[in-house]
Write an enzyme that holds these catalytic residues in place. Structure first.
Site, mmCIF file in Angstrom:
data_model
loop_
_atom_site.group_PDB
_atom_site.id
_atom_site.type_symbol
_atom_site.label_atom_id
_atom_site.label_comp_id
_atom_site.label_asym_id
_atom_site.label_seq_id
_atom_site.Cartn_x
_atom_site.Cartn_y
_atom_site.Cartn_z
ATOM 1 N N CYS A 150 -24.751 29.287 4.168
ATOM 2 C CA CYS A 150 -24.712 30.657 3.659
ATOM 3 C C CYS A 150 -26.039 31.387 3.827
ATOM 4 C CB CYS A 150 -24.208 30.651 2.230
ATOM 5 S SG CYS A 150 -22.457 30.175 2.154
ATOM 6 N N CYS A 172 -17.862 33.012 4.138
ATOM 7 C CA CYS A 172 -16.838 34.054 4.100
ATOM 8 C C CYS A 172 -16.514 34.588 5.491
ATOM 9 C CB CYS A 172 -17.271 35.166 3.158
ATOM 10 S SG CYS A 172 -17.469 34.577 1.462
ATOM 11 N N GLU A 211 -28.959 42.593 -2.804
ATOM 12 C CA GLU A 211 -27.888 42.977 -1.890
ATOM 13 C C GLU A 211 -26.819 43.676 -2.722
ATOM 14 O OE1 GLU A 211 -26.797 40.115 1.360
ATOM 15 O OE2 GLU A 211 -24.996 39.964 0.132
ATOM 16 N N SER A 226 -24.935 44.173 1.726
ATOM 17 C CA SER A 226 -24.309 42.946 2.187
ATOM 18 C C SER A 226 -23.852 43.087 3.625
ATOM 19 C CB SER A 226 -23.112 42.618 1.296
ATOM 20 O OG SER A 226 -22.323 41.604 1.869
#
Length: 557
Positions: free
Chosen positions: A121, A193, A444, A470
């Site tokens: 991530c 994601c 973010e 983001s």
């Protein structure tokens, strides 16, 4: 082959060190082999890292198959999605420096011969790469891979859709039942994601830099190919150690230019700017924001993955992944194919035979989404040192925009006003005191951008901040404004109603206030009290440099 680990395993005087290895069950044969650190960010709090124990075990198997001794080392990692919208996000970007420092600490303290870095991530990937380049030892990145897209109403969706659904619910465009459907359906399993958000951007750019094997950025987390890739990474590090191919042999001026080019073609997260600047700094490679625009001007944008479009990482993988994108770019000579990579081969050798299997997911270079790249750096009196926008995720009608400033001194103030319906078409939302120093931590802000998108205002309202947006944000979301408000930047001098003009094609952003008026406001400016004084965030606020330099730690203390 001279091994660094000889400092802790070889010779009479190293008997005490060997005894400590024997205490853990290592054998003499294992200590006579190269010691390879397998740095895993596995945890049970990050969906992208939940399965990294399996990836790390496969890496260790590969190391053993190739004649090395793998040694598991843990790393921290923040889930940006869970940290979003509260004080937790202040820790995310700052954690990148902690990760780099901790990987350096463990590697140097134990004289490891090489590293396989197992992140997934957002800040974990660049943090680990920064450490490898800083120490300049053999290293390979093997990420955990992207999450599969979810499905709601027969439409592929990912994390950004649930944030937008919150905005839609606030505006009564959907009901509680539909919100629950998005909530349950957008993240169907482990992995980073599913859109071209920051995590997947950096995992793809590790391929582009050459520090990761082909497939690192796109093979889904749940595919068997991800385990095979991990075993191959374990074998690859042994080859790099044997040939003494170090991180800076792979990450250098030529490969960083390749990464910039791929960044523009892929339409990566705006956060990739911060991380490439930081990695380049560790590699001793000059890189500034102007080089992003120079690269953008000559690099077509070939991909519109979520949030810019409807495709996701699984679609990019099926289309041929990063090698297919690189093959398109190579048609026009936009890449240096002679650079060495973690495979031990050149980039040209790596992509030989690769092809674009889906021209909808990867546009042929002859018919791109646009002739310019996915990221733009804007300059003007509002951002003399630059600011960043993901141009590929901006609606055409918002590429040029002029509107009144709606000024907020924190993300919380802005999101409350948006949810209350106080932001209208044409507005320019300004969120300040959220920069690296003023935040601190440069939060973010997916909440405000997604709220506007969910309320159908993303094509008529712009957002500007000295914080970050983001990778899942879409619309005219302009971040990293430098200098930041807490450092006396002009974003701190904007007043409610000032007209702000944005011209992304011309790389320009200005507030329509005279130099004389700005000077008068600056003379009367009083800096606010720091938001955080204690803990390591307090120290970070004092030591962090400008976002224009990658929000690295200041070098001239």
């Amino acid at each position: 082959m001279a091994l660094r680990s000889a400092n802790v395993t070889q010779g009479i005087e190293k008997a005490p060190m060997r005894s400590l290895f024997y205490a853990m069950g290592y054998t003499k044969e294992e200590l006579d082999r190269p010691l390879i650190g397998v740095v895993s960010a596995h945890s049970e709090i990050v969906p992208g890292h939940y399965h990294l124990d399996k990836i790390a075990e496969a890496v260790k198997a590969g190391v053993r198959m190739a004649g090395g001794t793998p040694i598991l080392i843990p790393s921290i990692g923040v889930c940006d999605g869970i940290a979003m919208g509260h004080i937790g996000m202040k820790y995310s970007l700052a954690s990148r420096e902690l990760i780099a420092d901790s990987v350096e600490t463990m590697t140097m303290a134990h004289a490891l011969d090489g590293l396989v870095l197992v992140p997934n991530c957002d800040k974990i990937v660049p943090g680990m790469v920064m450490a490898a380049v800083r120490m300049n030892i053999p290293a390979v990145v093997c990420s955990g891979g992207p999450m599969m897209a979810g499905l709601v109403d027969e439409e592929e969706i990912s994390l950004s859709k649930i944030f937008e659904a919150v905005g839609a619910r606030k505006a009564n465009l959907i009901d509680d039942a539909k919100l629950e459907e998005f909530e349950q359906g957008c993240c169907p399993g482990c992995g980073s994601c599913a859109g071209m958000y920051t995590a997947n951007s950096m995992n793809c750019l590790c391929e582009a830099l050459g520090i990761a094997l082909p497939g690192n950025g796109t093979i889904p987390a749940v595919h068997n190919g991800r385990i095979r890739l991990a075993k191959m990474a374990g074998q690859a590090i042994m080859q790099l150690v044997e040939k003494d191919i170090k991180a800076r042999d792979i990450i250098n001026e030529r490969s960083i230019k390749n990464a910039l080019t791929c960044d523009m073609a892929l339409g990566c997260s705006s956060n990739s700017v911060l991380h490439l600047l930081a990695i380049a700094n560790e590699a001793g490679v000059p890189l500034d924001l102007n080089m992003f625009n120079q690269t953008s001007e000559k690099t077509p944008n070939l991909c519109h993955l979520a949030p810019a479009g409807d495709t996701h990482m699984q679609d990019l993988n099926i289309a041929g992944g990063i090698p297919a994108v690189q093959t398109e770019l190579a048609k026009k000579g936009l890449l240096d194919l002679s650079v060495i990579t973690a495979t031990g081969k050149t980039l040209g050798e790596n992509i030989e035979g690769a092809r674009n299997k889906n021209p909808e997911a990867i546009r042929p270079i002859e018919t791109p989404f646009s002739e310019t790249g996915g990221i733009a750096i804007l300059f003007g009196n509002l951002a003399p040192e630059g600011c960043v926008v993901k141009r590929s995720a901006v609606a055409p009608e918002m590429l040029k925009h002029s509107g009144p400033a709606r000024v907020f001194n924190s993300e919380e103030e802005a999101i409350a006003s948006i949810y209350a319906g106080k932001i209208v078409q044409g507005d320019v939302v300004v969120i300040r005191y959220e920069g690296p120093k003023g935040g601190p931590g440069m939060r973010e802000m997916l909440g405000p951008t997604s709220a506007l998108a969910g309320m159908k205002l993303d094509k008529s309202v712009a957002l500007i901040t000295d914080g970050r947006f983001s990778g899942a944000s879409r619309g005219a979301s302009i971040g990293h404004v430098c200098p930041e408000a807490a450092s006396g930047g002009s974003i701190g001098l904007i007043e409610e109603g000032d007209i702000i003009e944005i011209n992304i094609p011309e790389y320009a952003i200005n507030v329509q206030v005279s130099d004389e008026e700005l000077a008068k406001r600056k003379a009367a400016y009083v800096a606010p009290e720091p938001k955080v004084r204690s803990g390591w965030l307090g120290r970070y606020a004092k030591l962090v440099d400008s976002a224009a330099k990658g929000a690295i730690m200041k070098q001239d203390l």
